[in-house]
Design an enzyme around this catalytic site. Structure first.
Site, short mmCIF file in Angstrom:
data_model
loop_
_atom_site.label_atom_id
_atom_site.label_comp_id
_atom_site.label_asym_id
_atom_site.label_seq_id
_atom_site.Cartn_x
_atom_site.Cartn_y
_atom_site.Cartn_z
N ASN A 9 0.87 -1.18 0.00
CA ASN A 9 0.00 0.00 0.00
C ASN A 9 0.90 1.23 0.00
O ASN A 9 1.42 1.63 1.04
CB ASN A 9 -0.89 -0.03 1.25
CG ASN A 9 -1.78 1.19 1.36
OD1 ASN A 9 -1.87 1.98 0.41
ND2 ASN A 9 -2.44 1.35 2.50
N TRP A 10 1.06 1.80 -1.20
CA TRP A 10 2.01 2.92 -1.33
C TRP A 10 1.41 4.25 -0.90
O TRP A 10 2.09 5.28 -0.94
CB TRP A 10 2.54 2.98 -2.77
CG TRP A 10 3.49 1.85 -3.07
CD1 TRP A 10 4.25 1.18 -2.15
CD2 TRP A 10 3.80 1.28 -4.34
NE1 TRP A 10 5.00 0.22 -2.78
CE2 TRP A 10 4.75 0.26 -4.13
CE3 TRP A 10 3.37 1.52 -5.65
CZ2 TRP A 10 5.27 -0.51 -5.16
CZ3 TRP A 10 3.88 0.76 -6.68
CH2 TRP A 10 4.82 -0.24 -6.44
N LYS A 11 0.13 4.25 -0.57
CA LYS A 11 -0.53 5.47 -0.08
C LYS A 11 -0.22 6.65 -1.03
O LYS A 11 -0.08 6.43 -2.23
CB LYS A 11 -0.12 5.74 1.36
CG LYS A 11 -0.33 4.51 2.26
CD LYS A 11 -0.11 4.76 3.70
CE LYS A 11 -0.33 3.46 4.47
NZ LYS A 11 -0.23 3.61 5.91
N HIS A 99 -9.82 1.62 4.80
CA HIS A 99 -8.53 1.84 5.49
C HIS A 99 -8.73 2.89 6.58
O HIS A 99 -9.48 3.86 6.40
CB HIS A 99 -7.48 2.31 4.47
CG HIS A 99 -6.10 2.27 5.04
ND1 HIS A 99 -5.63 3.25 5.89
CD2 HIS A 99 -5.11 1.35 4.92
CE1 HIS A 99 -4.39 2.93 6.26
NE2 HIS A 99 -4.06 1.79 5.68
N GLU A 101 -6.99 5.28 7.52
CA GLU A 101 -6.68 6.67 7.13
C GLU A 101 -7.87 7.30 6.40
O GLU A 101 -8.12 8.50 6.54
CB GLU A 101 -5.40 6.70 6.28
CG GLU A 101 -4.17 6.44 7.14
CD GLU A 101 -3.00 5.81 6.42
OE1 GLU A 101 -2.98 5.77 5.18
OE2 GLU A 101 -2.08 5.34 7.13
N GLU A 171 -6.10 -4.34 10.72
CA GLU A 171 -5.05 -3.35 10.92
C GLU A 171 -5.35 -2.53 12.17
O GLU A 171 -6.10 -1.54 12.10
CB GLU A 171 -4.99 -2.40 9.72
CG GLU A 171 -4.69 -3.08 8.40
CD GLU A 171 -4.04 -2.11 7.44
OE1 GLU A 171 -2.91 -2.36 7.05
OE2 GLU A 171 -4.67 -1.08 7.11
N GLY A 177 1.91 2.59 10.81
CA GLY A 177 2.90 3.66 10.65
C GLY A 177 3.59 4.07 11.93
O GLY A 177 4.26 5.10 11.98
N SER A 217 2.76 -1.83 10.68
CA SER A 217 4.20 -1.90 10.99
C SER A 217 4.82 -3.27 10.73
O SER A 217 5.69 -3.70 11.48
CB SER A 217 4.47 -1.43 12.42
OG SER A 217 4.10 -0.08 12.56
P1 PGA Z 1 2.40 0.48 7.84
O1 PGA Z 1 0.98 0.73 7.11
O2 PGA Z 1 2.92 -0.82 7.33
O3 PGA Z 1 3.23 1.66 7.46
O4 PGA Z 1 2.10 0.43 9.30
C1 PGA Z 1 0.08 -0.32 6.94
C2 PGA Z 1 -1.16 0.22 6.27
O5 PGA Z 1 -1.52 1.37 6.48
O6 PGA Z 1 -1.81 -0.50 5.49
#
Ligand code: PGA
Length: 253
Positions: A9-11, A99, A101, A171, A177, A217
């Protein structure tokens, strides 16, 4: 047999050059080092402007592309939005929904996510659906309740026949993150719980078949232990998917 799945997931990180060169290098390295990926599904999730070129580069390979979001309508006066209808016309077959976010920064709630699920299914897109509790909810021991209602109010509106379109990603918000991964026990316990919810709702074969991924993470050091758990079928990787060697190690885990 359940699919083993790794998703990058490159966001909102890579630009055009970074996206395309990562994909080309990744394919080259996998080929040169003879990295066996036959028994797993690798999905890359670039930003909207780069979906088409990414998909073109991956033509003829076993790798797949997922979009990071869709709008809940297929067409209309929604300036700046992108729909499942449009993705389908590009040959994109997967989308990440729910997600944390998106829930946090774009106020996406379960009822909206339900509409997005419906739209994704209308265009036969596979859905990587994310669920997760906050640290406050976990501190109050509410994590099971939270995950159950996130599924009940969204995915569980769908029929058994539609379950083949789903991957679930657990998640925990406090692990995304932050560098703070869930322990193996916390992750496995929650995955087992999620699988039991699918068993209660849809029965044995769907609960056996659905891939439940962990995210939060994951790195090249902890991936193997997490993926070795019986109910953890892979991972949704954020930060560590932006570094080629780390991501390759995660894929090999
Ligand atoms: P992360 O993100 O691996 O940087 O914790 C995971 C995600 O948001 O899918």
């Amino acid at each position: 047999m359940r699919k083993k799945v790794v998703i990058a997931n490159w966001k909102m990180n890579y630009d055009f050059h970074e996206t395309t060169s990562f994909i080309r290098n990744f394919l080259k390295i996998v080929f040169e080092r003879k990295i066996n990926h036959d028994n797993k599904e690798i999905i890359l999730s670039p930003s909207f402007p780069f979906l088409h070129i990414s998909n073109q580069i991956l033509q003829g390979t076993t790798l797949n592309i997922a979009a990071q979001n869709i709008h809940q309508s297929d067409k209309g006066s929604y300036t700046g939005e992108v729909s499942a209808f449009m993705l389908k016309s590009l040959g994109i077959r997967k989308v990440i929904l729910g997600h944390s976010e998106r829930r946090k920064f774009f106020f996406e709630k379960n009822d909206l996510l339900s509409k997005k699920i419906k739209m994704a299914l209308k265009y036969s897109l596979d859905i990587i659906f994310c669920v997760g509790e906050s640290s406050l909810e976990r501190s109050k021991n509410k994590q099971f309740e939270v995950i159950k209602s996130q599924l009940k109010e969204t995915v569980f509106h769908c029929s058994s026949d539609e379950m083949k379109y789903f991957y679930i990603a657990y998640e925990p918000i406090w692990a995304i993150g932050t560098g703070k991964t869930a322990t193996i026990e916390q992750a496995q316990t929650m995955h087992e719980f999620i699988r039991s919810l699918f068993f209660n709702k849809y029965g044995q074969s769907i609960s056996d078949e659905i891939s439940i991924l962990y995210g939060g993470s994951i790195n090249e050091l902890n991936a193997k232990d997490l993926f070795n758990q019986k109910d953890i079928d892979g991972g949704l990787i954020g930060r560590s998917s932006l570094e080629m060697e780390k991501f390759l190690k995660i894929v090999q885990s």
